[in-house]
Write a protein that holds these residues in place. Structure first.
Motif, short mmCIF file in Angstrom:
data_model
loop_
_atom_site.label_atom_id
_atom_site.label_comp_id
_atom_site.label_asym_id
_atom_site.label_seq_id
_atom_site.Cartn_x
_atom_site.Cartn_y
_atom_site.Cartn_z
N PHE A 28 0.98 -1.17 -0.15
CA PHE A 28 -0.01 -0.11 0.01
C PHE A 28 0.91 1.38 -0.01
N TYR A 29 0.53 2.30 -0.90
CA TYR A 29 1.38 3.49 -0.94
C TYR A 29 0.42 4.63 -1.34
N GLY A 30 1.06 5.81 -1.13
CA GLY A 30 0.17 7.03 -1.54
C GLY A 30 1.08 8.23 -1.49
N LEU A 61 -3.74 7.26 -3.82
CA LEU A 61 -3.51 6.14 -3.17
C LEU A 61 -3.38 4.98 -4.23
N GLY A 62 -2.58 3.76 -3.81
CA GLY A 62 -2.30 2.59 -4.58
C GLY A 62 -2.02 1.32 -3.76
N VAL A 63 -1.96 0.41 -4.72
CA VAL A 63 -1.59 -0.87 -4.02
C VAL A 63 -0.97 -1.51 -5.18
N LYS A 64 0.19 -2.20 -4.90
CA LYS A 64 0.85 -2.87 -6.13
C LYS A 64 1.66 -4.07 -5.61
N GLY A 65 2.01 -4.93 -6.28
CA GLY A 65 2.84 -6.03 -6.05
C GLY A 65 3.29 -6.89 -7.22
N THR A 66 3.97 -8.13 -6.92
CA THR A 66 4.37 -9.20 -7.76
C THR A 66 3.95 -10.44 -7.11
#
Length: 348
Positions: A28-30, A61-66
């Motif tokens: 989670f980031y922003g 706001l965002g969410v990311k991953g692998t």
């Protein structure tokens, strides 16, 4: 009993290790970015209001991953939303880069969904005043974030060159265009962050996206504490109805870094009339139409400073002067404006 506890502990540790190896995220980031701005005309401000205002400079706001599939292939994903409820715009969330894709060390990365086109991304870190009322997109066309598309980034060739492409599907939701195709291509050399290499060079072409055909070249170099950059673009509207909108855009800029302080300056010029500044101005004039625009002569000069209070907190200020004029249906219109901005950004 002790053996049972020990076995459970070992199994839990192995499971955690395996999960860590297979997945990075979701993270989670922003960003929260607010500024107080004074503008005479308000054409360049985020809410296009004059006087002294509060600007929300694309907080998000965002969410990311692998997640790894095997030793050479992983799933990549990101969902990012602009947050606008700092002001009275009425739109709490706005669309930003949101995609699902695959990444391979040998074959490259393919993303499906909404993303900055590779034409837009070719600017690298050139835009010293990005996401503010002095962003290069006020003069330069083709700075698109488009949905219903595919984005491809090649692996870095010879640890130096990356080849990239954007292709939009015919049903792209925001297109009202006569273009036969909507795609963009780019090649980049070096490091846009000016860390692994002290230079960055890119060349890019845009065909049909945002109704523009354009090509550009961007270059930056870091010499000790000094960063120098140059940008050139030629643009034209794809619709013959707007054949009057064609020309060149260029910028030069410089920054000087002293510890947590960055001093920066940029000069730009445009005679295409395809940037946001001209289209917003025309939209603000009752009865005006883009097809009546001619003799565009627009300049931008910006000077400012960033100061990093901590790893995640930045304060900044700048002064920007827009100068020049256009003709609307043969009548000369003044494009001049003076903008003063003081802001704060927090990343998490």
């Amino acid at each position: 009993m002790k053996k049972t506890v020990l076995s459970a502990t070992i199994i839990s540790a192995l499971a955690a290790t395996s999960f860590t190896a297979l997945a990075d995220g979701p993270n989670f980031y922003g960003r929260a970015d607010l500024a107080v701005t004074n503008s005479d005309m308000g054409i360049a401000t985020q809410n296009q209001k004059s006087g002294t205002i509060i600007e929300n400079n694309f907080s998000w706001l965002g969410v990311k991953g692998t997640e790894a599939i095997n030793s050479d292939l992983e799933v990549v994903y990101q969902m990012e939303f602009g947050v606008s409820n700092f002001d009275n715009s009425g739109n709490t969330f706005a669309a930003r880069n949101t995609f699902l894709g695959l990444k391979s060390a040998t074959a490259g990365t393919i993303l499906v969904g909404r993303n900055d086109t590779v034409f837009k991304a070719s600017e690298g870190g050139f835009d010293l005043f990005g996401n503010t009322n002095s962003d290069i997109d006020l003069l330069a066309a083709g700075q698109a974030r488009s949905a219903d598309g595919f984005t491809y980034y090649s692996p870095k060739i010879a640890d130096l060159v990356t080849l990239n492409a954007t292709y939009l599907m015919d049903d792209n939701y925001d297109q009202d265009t006569t273009a036969d195709n909507m795609y963009a291509l780019s090649a980049t050399v070096g490091d846009k962050g000016l860390k692994s290499q002290n230079y960055y060079v890119s060349a890019a072409y845009n065909d049909g996206i945002e109704n523009v055909k354009a090509y550009r070249g961007v270059a930056q170099v870091k010499l000790g504490q000094v960063i120098l950059g140059g940008f050139y673009q030629n643009s034209e509207h794809v619709d013959s109805k707007y054949a009057n909108l064609e020309g060149d855009t260029y910028f030069v800029n410089a920054a000087y870094v002293m510890g947590n302080l960055k001093l920066k300056a940029m000069y730009g010029s445009d005679d295409s009339g395809l940037g946001k500044y001209v289209s917003r101005y025309v939209g603000s004039v009752d009865g005006a139409a883009l097809e009546t625009v001619s003799d565009v002569d627009l300049q931008q000069f910006s000077v400012g400073a960033d100061y990093r209070l901590s790893k995640n907190t930045l304060v900044y200020g700048h002064y920007t002067k827009y100068d020049g004029d256009i003709k609307l249906a043969g009548a000369t219109q003044d494009l001049g404006d003076d903008i003063f901005t003081l802001g704060m950004r927090f990343d998490f």
